[in-house]
Enzyme design. Sequence first.
Site, mmCIF file in Angstrom:
data_model
loop_
_atom_site.group_PDB
_atom_site.id
_atom_site.type_symbol
_atom_site.label_atom_id
_atom_site.label_comp_id
_atom_site.label_asym_id
_atom_site.label_seq_id
_atom_site.Cartn_x
_atom_site.Cartn_y
_atom_site.Cartn_z
ATOM 1 N N CYS A 46 -16.902 5.473 12.224
ATOM 2 C CA CYS A 46 -18.279 5.553 12.721
ATOM 3 C C CYS A 46 -19.251 4.829 11.786
ATOM 4 O O CYS A 46 -20.183 4.154 12.233
ATOM 5 C CB CYS A 46 -18.709 7.010 12.855
ATOM 6 S SG CYS A 46 -17.713 7.964 13.996
ATOM 7 N N ASP A 138 -33.713 -0.730 35.451
ATOM 8 C CA ASP A 138 -33.898 0.190 36.579
ATOM 9 C C ASP A 138 -33.357 1.582 36.278
ATOM 10 O O ASP A 138 -33.319 2.435 37.162
ATOM 11 C CB ASP A 138 -33.241 -0.372 37.844
ATOM 12 C CG ASP A 138 -31.742 -0.641 37.668
ATOM 13 O OD1 ASP A 138 -31.199 -0.368 36.575
ATOM 14 O OD2 ASP A 138 -31.119 -1.135 38.623
#
Length: 221
Positions: A46, A138
């Site tokens: 990570c 959108d």
Amino acid sequence: MPGILLGEVFPNFEADTTSGRIKFHDFLGDSWGILFSHPADFTPVCTTELARAAKLTDEFKKRGVKMIALSIDTVEDHKSWSKDVMAHANEAGTPLPFPIIADDKRELSVQLGMLDPDERNKDGLPLTARCLFVIGPDKKLKLSILYPATTGRNFDEILRVIDSLQLTAQKKVATPVDWKPGEKVMVIPSLPDSEATALFPNGVTTKEMPSGKKYLRYTQI
């Protein structure tokens, strides 16, 4: 399985982050967005991923993409971990250029289908998988990629697919295998030849196939 399908409106969740509390749609505004989850703070893979994302901040900004990460620890843990991340990126002392969502109760991870059933922490609780979501202006999901906790992501590929998504959202084209910006693209099958000729002033070339079908049509954007 992911909790949201391609083409669906991404949940307008609220969450605490290293940049304060956000409402996801407000955070995105009119931009594209990328949300990527991480199994836990202070973990090796990570840390390399967040450092790579931080170094690519300008590339994402150039494409109008806002980044936000998620991990199943607290805001305070995230802030402390961010210092390690930026040190790994050879930018010690510089703030992480994007927020990290605190999902220590795993509520958002469950909602979005992010949990990896095979990877657990020392208390036996499931960790988040390496989910990656690309959201359009959108607010709909345009792409999702799911990696196991043990496999780090390829951010060059993430930039490549964003380039493809943004291009194909504007033009009636598709991008072929291994496509990179500047290379030829393919005319979508639903577009008649007469319209393709008018739409693509650089011309359309058709590759001949043994079947005789004229479906491999290329053009240069």
